[in-house]
Design an enzyme around this catalytic site. Structure first.
Site, mmCIF file in Angstrom:
data_model
loop_
_atom_site.group_PDB
_atom_site.id
_atom_site.type_symbol
_atom_site.label_atom_id
_atom_site.label_comp_id
_atom_site.label_asym_id
_atom_site.label_seq_id
_atom_site.Cartn_x
_atom_site.Cartn_y
_atom_site.Cartn_z
ATOM 1 N N HIS A 1 0.819 -1.219 0.000
ATOM 2 C CA HIS A 1 0.000 0.000 0.000
ATOM 3 C C HIS A 1 0.852 1.269 0.000
ATOM 4 C CE1 HIS A 1 0.406 -0.164 4.526
ATOM 5 N NE2 HIS A 1 0.446 1.146 4.370
ATOM 6 N N ASP B 1 0.163 -7.628 1.534
ATOM 7 C CA ASP B 1 0.569 -6.225 1.632
ATOM 8 C C ASP B 1 2.087 -6.085 1.672
ATOM 9 O OD1 ASP B 1 0.142 -3.486 1.652
ATOM 10 O OD2 ASP B 1 0.011 -3.366 3.838
ATOM 11 N N GLY C 1 3.401 6.429 8.184
ATOM 12 C CA GLY C 1 4.743 6.537 7.646
ATOM 13 C C GLY C 1 5.645 5.407 8.086
ATOM 14 N N SER D 1 4.776 2.318 7.829
ATOM 15 C CA SER D 1 4.465 1.169 6.983
ATOM 16 C C SER D 1 5.681 0.728 6.190
ATOM 17 C CB SER D 1 3.347 1.519 6.000
ATOM 18 O OG SER D 1 2.099 1.447 6.617
ATOM 19 N N LEU E 1 -8.168 -23.788 -5.329
ATOM 20 C CA LEU E 1 -9.149 -24.867 -5.430
ATOM 21 C C LEU E 1 -10.365 -24.456 -6.243
ATOM 22 C CD1 LEU E 1 -9.557 -26.648 -1.969
ATOM 23 C CD2 LEU E 1 -8.711 -27.603 -4.106
ATOM 24 N N ILE F 1 -15.737 -21.681 1.010
ATOM 25 C CA ILE F 1 -15.743 -22.505 2.214
ATOM 26 C C ILE F 1 -16.174 -21.693 3.429
ATOM 27 C CG2 ILE F 1 -14.041 -24.180 1.430
ATOM 28 C CD1 ILE F 1 -11.889 -22.621 2.866
#
Length: 514
Positions: free
Chosen positions: A137, A167, A240, A242, A297, A301
């Site tokens: 991001h 991410d 900041g 991140s 798959l 589920i």
């Protein structure tokens, strides 16, 4: 930045990345024991640090600030509002804005266009060749990427690969050279209470260090992160941070800072980091191929709840029940069916739907794998050759939500306080069902019906009960009696709403036929 917030009545959580966007901002311990004559005391542990200075001095050259330029679509009115916002609160300003909106109408100012936006984040070198780990991001939509080193050098970087599911992203400096780097550590056994140190670029202030402890591990935040069990830390993480690293006391990277939980957008001591063992695999794949290929798959589920387990005669609630199977999927080709409960994959027990998603995602596309499923009360092994997960698997699933009208006067009164009508071809087609699919269309539901506590509503289709397909109201009555004869208090139903199937349980302890 993605953020969590509080309200007076409830805790409202919204995941938020810790990135900063420019113009658009995102004495001993004592424990009292009952019946003890003296309190229990624990001496401070040997080796507790007096200072983190040596650690930070060693690792900080590998930590960088990541500056990103991207193109964002905005409207002319939003641009002006952004400019005028700084005058908010001045006498007469609100009246002026209302007059301006009335005079301006919707004209050309609202025409979408793009403009340049700047954002800030963090990252760290993982090789001397200049590979840098950060968050997806942080660099999402980037047209230019620049990294700022601890010594102040500003270097151009290029995108290597991204993985939105975790991410994570890898970038690489363009200028050749040898760079100081740190390594991931996946072998260490972090325990709740262990020290951690976070480094990064909060609010654009480069080279900031914070310290705290591992508050918890194995956190699931849902949303778009189904493959991640996050580390929760109380070292301050802000906008900041991140993409910055989380270190243990040996200077080893144990996590990648990615999100916070906060009512204000700032740190309140609840931050989240992607664990190193996951980051290693993802970054290696990004460096090698520029993307992460996951097994697929092609099923929908659900968790097996306690009531679902009781309805199927299971001794505990575990595994994942298949609600839908994509027609063109590897699961369909392998013979997996709606209602199968996945108990294990390659001998590894499935605890819930999340664990199955992660196990399947870790499989190599094209590989053959052993699935243990529960079908009709019996365990069965099925060999499944998984495919490669599409970029947008939801695009392969029909999402319609309407059902053609049916004449409710033809509906037959059935058990559970509901009137039912066998499916016709028009309804099957509208709901994306096979031409020979069995099921009963729900008409009227009585006020005291136990179905009112479920997702069943008029227009729903009950496809099966207790694993048996429903072709008539008599089939539903038979399924109820069969479950009762086995001493069960709940009945498992496969319910179709629109073009989505989900399993629910309904209490049959007091059910009677009208």
């Amino acid at each position: 930045m993605k953020a969590f917030g509080f309200s007076k009545q409830a805790l409202i959580a919204a995941l938020a990345g810790a990135g900063v966007t420019g113009a658009i901002v995102y004495a001993p311990q004592t424990f009292q024991q009952a019946d003890a004559k003296q309190p229990i005391t624990i001496e401070p542990p040997m080796g507790a640090p007096m200072s983190f200075a040596d650690l930070i001095e060693e690792v900080s050259p590998a930590v960088v600030s990541v500056n990103v330029v991207s193109e964002r679509e905005v409207s002319g009115m939003n641009d002006m509002e952004e400019f005028f916002e700084r005058f908010r609160g001045l006498p007469g300003f609100d009246d002026y804005m209302r007059e301006r909106e009335q005079e301006g109408g919707q004209g050309e100012q609202d025409t979408p266009r793009t403009r340049e936006a700047r954002s800030l984040g963090s990252g760290f070198f993982i090789s001397d060749e200049g590979y840098i780990v950060t968050n997806n991001h942080v660099i999402d939509g980037a047209t230019e990427i620049e990294v700022v080193l601890e010594d102040g050098r500003e270097l151009e970087a290029e995108l290597v690969g991204t993985d939105p599911q975790t991410d994570l992203a890898v970038i690489k400096v363009v200028q050749p050279g040898s760079y100081p780097y740190v390594e991931f550590e996946s072998d260490t056994e972090l325990r709740r209470g262990d020290w951690v140190v976070a480094l990064g670029n909060p609010f654009g202030l480069g080279g900031t260090a914070t310290a705290g402890i591992l508050s918890a591990d194995g956190r699931e935040l849902g949303g778009d992160s189904p493959y991640t069990d996050f580390l929760q830390i109380d070292a301050a993480i802000n906008r900041g941070n991140s993409g910055g690293p989380t270190f243990d006391l040996q200077g080893r990277v144990v996590g990648v800072n990615t999100a916070i939980f906060s009512p204000t957008g700032g740190s309140v001591g609840i931050g989240f980091a992607i664990p190193a063992e996951l980051a290693i695999d993802v970054t290696n794949a990004l460096i090698k191929d520029g993307k992460v290929s996951r097994g697929w798959l092609g099923v929908t589920i659900q968790d097996v709840t306690k009531d679902m387990a009781e309805a199927q005669g299971l001794d505990e609630a575990r595994g994942a029940i298949i609600a839908d199977v994509n027609e063109q999927s590897p699961a369909k080709k392998a013979g997996l069916r709606r209602g199968d409960v996945i108990l294990s994959v390659n001998g590894k027990d499935a605890t819930d739907a999340t664990s199955v998603t992660r196990m399947v995602g870790s499989l190599m596309a094209g590989s053959s794998n052993d699935f243990m499923v529960l079908r009709d009360g019996k365990r069965q092994r099925i060999s499944v050759t998984v495919g490669e997960r599409p970029a947008n698997p939801n695009a392969l699933v029909a999402t319609g939500s309407t059902t053609p009208g049916s004449d409710s006067s033809e509906a037959e009164e059935g058990p559970l306080g509901v009137s039912l009508l066998p499916l016709d071809n028009a309804t099957r087609s509208a709901m994306g069902l096979d031409a020979d699919e069995a099921g009963l269309l729900v008409g009227k539901i009585e006020n005291d019906s136990p179905l009112r506590e479920t997702i069943v509503r008029p227009g729903s289709v009950i496809l099966s009960a207790g694993g048996a397909p429903l072709k008539s109201v008599a089939d539903l009555s038979a399924a109820i009696e069969d479950a009762k004869s086995k001493g069960r208090g709940n009945l498992l139903l496969a319910v179709r709403n629109g073009q989505q199937t989900l399993f629910v349980t309904v209490s049959i302890e007091e059910s009677t036929e009208d």
